[in-house]
Scaffold this motif. Structure first.
Motif, PDB file in Angstrom:
ATOM      1  N   ARG A   9       0.819  -1.206   0.000  1.00 33.29           N
ATOM      2  CA  ARG A   9       0.000   0.000   0.000  1.00 33.29           C
ATOM      3  C   ARG A   9       0.855   1.259   0.000  1.00 33.29           C
ATOM      4  O   ARG A   9       0.359   2.345  -0.324  1.00 33.29           O
ATOM      5  CB  ARG A   9      -0.927  -0.004   1.219  1.00 33.29           C
ATOM      6  N   ARG A  10       2.129   1.109   0.361  1.00 31.65           N
ATOM      7  CA  ARG A  10       3.029   2.269   0.384  1.00 31.65           C
ATOM      8  C   ARG A  10       3.875   2.376  -0.875  1.00 31.65           C
ATOM      9  O   ARG A  10       4.700   3.290  -0.999  1.00 31.65           O
ATOM     10  CB  ARG A  10       3.950   2.203   1.607  1.00 31.65           C
ATOM     11  N   HIS A  39       4.083   2.882  -4.898  1.00 29.92           N
ATOM     12  CA  HIS A  39       3.319   3.458  -5.996  1.00 29.92           C
ATOM     13  C   HIS A  39       4.109   3.342  -7.292  1.00 29.92           C
ATOM     14  O   HIS A  39       5.336   3.177  -7.284  1.00 29.92           O
ATOM     15  CB  HIS A  39       3.011   4.926  -5.705  1.00 29.92           C
ATOM     16  N   LYS A  68      -0.422  11.923  -7.124  1.00 28.02           N
ATOM     17  CA  LYS A  68      -1.377  11.124  -6.353  1.00 28.02           C
ATOM     18  C   LYS A  68      -0.688  10.478  -5.156  1.00 28.02           C
ATOM     19  O   LYS A  68      -1.237  10.451  -4.040  1.00 28.02           O
ATOM     20  CB  LYS A  68      -1.999  10.049  -7.245  1.00 28.02           C
ATOM     21  N   GLU A  87       0.051  13.237  -2.669  1.00 27.74           N
ATOM     22  CA  GLU A  87      -1.166  13.716  -2.021  1.00 27.74           C
ATOM     23  C   GLU A  87      -1.551  12.819  -0.850  1.00 27.74           C
ATOM     24  O   GLU A  87      -2.066  13.287   0.175  1.00 27.74           O
ATOM     25  CB  GLU A  87      -2.311  13.790  -3.026  1.00 27.74           C
ATOM     26  N   GLN A  88      -1.270  11.529  -0.997  1.00 31.47           N
ATOM     27  CA  GLN A  88      -1.528  10.607   0.107  1.00 31.47           C
ATOM     28  C   GLN A  88      -0.697  10.984   1.323  1.00 31.47           C
ATOM     29  O   GLN A  88      -1.182  10.935   2.458  1.00 31.47           O
ATOM     30  CB  GLN A  88      -1.220   9.174  -0.336  1.00 31.47           C
ATOM     31  N   GLN A 124      -2.198  14.075   2.903  1.00 28.37           N
ATOM     32  CA  GLN A 124      -3.410  13.751   3.655  1.00 28.37           C
ATOM     33  C   GLN A 124      -3.062  13.135   4.997  1.00 28.37           C
ATOM     34  O   GLN A 124      -3.701  13.425   6.021  1.00 28.37           O
ATOM     35  CB  GLN A 124      -4.289  12.794   2.844  1.00 28.37           C
ATOM     36  N   GLU A 125      -2.018  12.292   5.017  1.00 28.60           N
ATOM     37  CA  GLU A 125      -1.590  11.693   6.281  1.00 28.60           C
ATOM     38  C   GLU A 125      -1.103  12.761   7.250  1.00 28.60           C
ATOM     39  O   GLU A 125      -1.313  12.648   8.463  1.00 28.60           O
ATOM     40  CB  GLU A 125      -0.473  10.674   6.008  1.00 28.60           C
TER      41      GLU A 125
END
Length: 360
Positions: free
Chosen positions: A144-145, A147, A347, A350-351, A354-355
């Motif tokens: 999930r980390r 990209h 993208k 941006e994650q 957001q964190e």
């Protein structure tokens, strides 16, 4: 967003990628502050590590920071302590231990440093789906980390090449730094087996990374009597590189390791078919035309007989040349641009932003 760029003056795929995303990310909503870290990466001295530490220390808590993997993975002693305070992302062009020609112990040390750094940071960006899977599996990363932001391609004019039906010899082009990883020695050996056929080949790429390898390559070319047919043109960029592509009929790439292969898509953007080793992310870069046809030929890495057979097949068979050229023209229309790369990278960043908000 500070970012580590390894050497902006050197013409390489990784540096081209870094410069393009630094230029294009503002269009995706990011303000970019670029920092170049001097040093002999991935073997930095104390001054280089101190410079990197100073750059990171100046960033405010929670700042998203994108660092080139050649820098970040070589300095876990600097990266890991900052990983809790900053939102660090590492852009991996090539795993450090995958560089061809490293002594086993040196590769092991670099691999361990890379694992420590990548496990500590908030995000990892790979340049192909293959590279992302490789990093997850090899270093035990949380998928999930990790990209993917594959390199983009600028539209290019169709290469004129050699006129079909004429008596000119097909012009082959290899665009790659002259290093063991790029496999020019295997390419020379394969070309020697098709010396009875008409062709010429230009090797375009930097000659200063491994002088010993360059010297051995020159000896190999001479031993096979291929001076005059194979030319080491050195690094080219801008109009000179465009001229090299414009004259080419086939891109040849004999890499032993490759996470993507930007020269592949640069050639396809000009309608030039590709003969390459099916290593790493190269098959992704080659891809397919809209009708499903492959715009070239793929062979196993470090397999000189297979490479030689593919060269003979392509050079000797006009129908094969037409087939691959038609498929390359089709693939040309389906290539992603650098705007796609920037959006994919934005993208991922941006994650991180957001964190930071959620942690505040």
């Amino acid at each position: 967003m500070p970012g580590g760029v390894d050497d902006p003056a050197a013409p390489s795929g990784g540096n081209t990628y870094d410069r393009r995303v630094c230029r294009d990310l503002p269009q995706a909503g990011w303000q970019v502050h670029e920092h170049t870290v001097e040093g002999d990466w991935p073997q930095p001295g104390a001054a280089a590590r101190a410079e990197l530490a100073g750059i990171l220390a100046d960033a405010a808590d929670g700042t998203p920071v994108l660092v080139d993997g050649l820098v970040a993975c070589a300095a876990p002693d600097v990266i890991v302590p900052e990983a809790e305070r900053l939102r660090l992302a590492v852009l991996v062009h090539l795993p450090l231990g995958d560089e061809t020609g490293l002594a086993p112990e040196a590769a092991k040390v670099l691999d361990a440093r890379e694992r420590r750094a990548l496990r500590a940071v908030s995000a990892v960006v790979a340049t192909s789906e293959w590279a992302a899977r490789r990093l997850v599996d090899h270093h035990g990363l949380d998928p999930r980390r990790v990209h993917v932001a594959a390199p983009g391609t600028d539209p290019g004019p169709l290469a004129s090449g050699t006129p079909e039906g004429g008596d000119g010899a097909p012009r082959l082009l290899c665009v790659a730094s002259v290093t063991p990883r790029k496999g020019q020695d295997r390419l020379v050996e394969a070309l020697a087996t098709v010396a009875d056929l008409p062709w010429s080949c230009a090797f375009v790429g930097g000659l200063g990374h491994d002088p010993g390898y360059v010297a051995r390559l020159r000896e190999l070319i001479g031993a096979h009597g291929l001076y005059g047919r194979i030319r080491l043109a050195g690094p080219r960029s801008g109009a000179e590189l465009e001229a090299s592509y414009a004259a080419a009929d086939l891109l040849v790439l004999a890499s032993r390791a490759e996470t993507y292969g930007m020269a592949v898509t640069e050639a396809l953007a000009r309608g030039i078919p590709v003969l390459a080793t099916a290593v790493g992310g190269v098959p992704e870069a080659v891809g397919h035309a809209p009708d499903g046809k492959v715009p070239g030929l793929l062979v196993p890495p470090d397999d000189q007989p297979a490479l030689a057979a593919a060269l003979r097949r392509w050079i000797a068979d006009p129908a094969e040349r037409r087939r691959t050229k038609t498929a390359a023209h089709g693939r040309r229309t389906a290539l992603g641009g650098w705007d796609t790369t920037s959006r994919s990278l934005a993208k991922a960043l941006e994650q991180l932003r957001q964190e930071t908000r959620e942690a505040a």
